[in-house]
Design an enzyme around this catalytic site. Structure first.
Site, mmCIF file in Angstrom:
data_model
loop_
_atom_site.group_PDB
_atom_site.id
_atom_site.type_symbol
_atom_site.label_atom_id
_atom_site.label_comp_id
_atom_site.label_asym_id
_atom_site.label_seq_id
_atom_site.Cartn_x
_atom_site.Cartn_y
_atom_site.Cartn_z
ATOM 1 N N CYS A 1 0.711 -1.148 0.022
ATOM 2 C CA CYS A 1 0.111 -0.041 -0.104
ATOM 3 C C CYS A 1 0.794 1.231 -0.056
ATOM 4 C CB CYS A 1 -1.226 0.004 1.130
ATOM 5 S SG CYS A 1 -1.980 -1.410 1.236
ATOM 6 N N HIS B 1 -3.277 6.885 2.406
ATOM 7 C CA HIS B 1 -3.702 5.699 1.551
ATOM 8 C C HIS B 1 -5.015 5.473 2.527
ATOM 9 C CE1 HIS B 1 -4.251 1.503 0.821
ATOM 10 N NE2 HIS B 1 -3.803 1.143 2.221
ATOM 11 N N ASN C 1 -10.468 -0.216 0.357
ATOM 12 C CA ASN C 1 -8.805 -0.058 0.365
ATOM 13 C C ASN C 1 -8.470 -0.616 -0.843
ATOM 14 O OD1 ASN C 1 -6.169 -0.575 0.758
ATOM 15 N ND2 ASN C 1 -6.048 -1.217 2.793
#
Ligand code: ACO
Length: 335
Positions: free
Chosen positions: A117, A259, A289
């Site tokens: 990520c 993020h 996500n």
């Protein structure tokens, strides 16, 4: 003023793409024992986009890159380098070159970069090095992931979190100024087991005394509370260090772009840094996500909405498996 031997970098275009199929929390509660209320209150996520077997990382990543090139007014033939930040390649040998062919970026070198990520932030800094040294003039950086391939759809602690998508930016040499104002990248492999998508080998004896390991990757496994604690401690730290490098104060940030893992992480980080909520960019409600894609997808949305304007200062931070984390303070748009 730029250091004499260095060329500046400008971020001149962005784009994004996501699969059409949309699974909302109600739909997900037909897959595992969960509820819209639990997912919304613990994560802020309301729905996620999921790739069908006919879609691939290549198709969504190339679409995102195409939109970014259009915005920047750059022809694919003028691209020098394509970096694809991903943990979910279509091909373990790399997917970036397939995107290069798809775009018709005939002279571009292309490679994959893996930092989970944090991949987009690691990629932004990597791309900037090539430009600042004068090696390349035009780089396309894509963050793209199809985590649905590797999600354990029987594990309600993780499957509610993830979605698929891609986002891209075009970065170009700028003789006048450097839009990458400060950055810091970090890794701590000693905490690797907090979040894994690990290869699991099984013994295969080829001949006597020579046994190799063959197998496949195991689905995503996560210690959610450890990851949460890590994020709310390390992300404010790394943003503060990057701001220090940029000689900027927290008050000079126009936007906080983290993020998109979890709304509670965004809120806690913003609170620790003293950044008001109207400066916090959040779109995880719609996408979940999306790993390396989450920052550029969110950036593309706010740029196209006209919220983020040329010259705005953005503090971006990625964090996740590895463990890896990093921040980049950059100015959006052409100078
Ligand atoms: N629906 C309903 N109940 C659930 C669900 C679910 N989807 N998931 C867990 N529960 C239950 C658990 O079984 C547990 O019940 P119990 O107390 O009866 O055993 C209870 O809810 C609490 O479970 P926890 O795992 O302790 O839940 P927590 O409050 O920690 O929230 C969460 C979980 C949202 C994942 C949180 O830990 C978190 O946000 N962590 C950060 C994770 C993250 O963002 N990861 C990604 C970042 S890195 C990357 O992007 C790859």
């Amino acid at each position: 003023m730029l250091h004499q031997s260095r060329i500046g970098v400008a971020i001149t275009g962005c784009g994004s793409a996501a699969p059409v199929a949309t699974l909302d929390n109600e739909g997900l509660s037909q897959v595992v024992e969960t509820s819209d209320e639990w997912i919304r209150t613990r994560t802020g996520i309301q729905q996620r986009r999921l790739a069908t077997p006919n879609e691939s990382l290549k198709t969504i990543a190339a679409e995102a890159a195409h939109h970014a090139l259009e915005m920047a007014g750059v022809a694919p033939a003028d691209v020098d380098l394509i970096i694809l930040a991903t943990s979910t390649p279509d091909d373990l040998f790399g997917t970036a070159s397939q995107i290069q062919a798809e775009l018709g970026a005939v002279k571009a070198a292309a490679f994959d970069l893996t930092a989970a990520c944090s991949g987009f932030v690691f990629g932004l800094v990597t791309a900037a090095q090539f430009i600042q040294t004068g090696t390349y003039r035009t780089v396309v950086l894509i963050g793209g992931d199809v985590l649905s391939r590797w999600t354990d759809w029987s594990d309600r602690r993780t499957c509610v979190l993830f979605g698929d998508g891609a986002g891209a930016v075009v970065m170009q040499a700028d003789p006048e100024q450097n839009a990458l104002l400060g950055f810091e990248l970090c890794s701590d492999g000693s905490q690797n087991e907090c979040l894994t998508l690990a290869f699991q080998p099984q013994s295969l004896e080829l001949i006597e005394d020579i046994t190799i390991g063959q197998g496949t990757f195991q689905p995503i496994a996560m210690n959610g509370q450890e990851v949460y604690r890590f994020a709310i401690k390390r992300v404010p730290e790394v943003i503060e260090k990057s701001l220090f490098r940029a000689s900027l104060s927290v008050e000079q940030i126009d936007w906080l772009l983290l993020h998109q893992a979890n709304q509670r992480i965004l809120d806690a980080v913003a609170q620790r840094l003293g950044i008001p909520s109207h400066k916090v960019i959040s779109n995880m409600a719609k996408y979940g996500n999306t790993s390396a894609a989450s920052i550029p997808i969110a950036l593309d949305e706010v740029v196209r909405e006209g919220k983020v304007k040329p010259g705005d200062v953005i503090a971006a931070s990625g964090f996740g498996a590895g463990l890896t984390w990093g921040a980049a303070i950059f100015r959006w748009g052409k100078s």
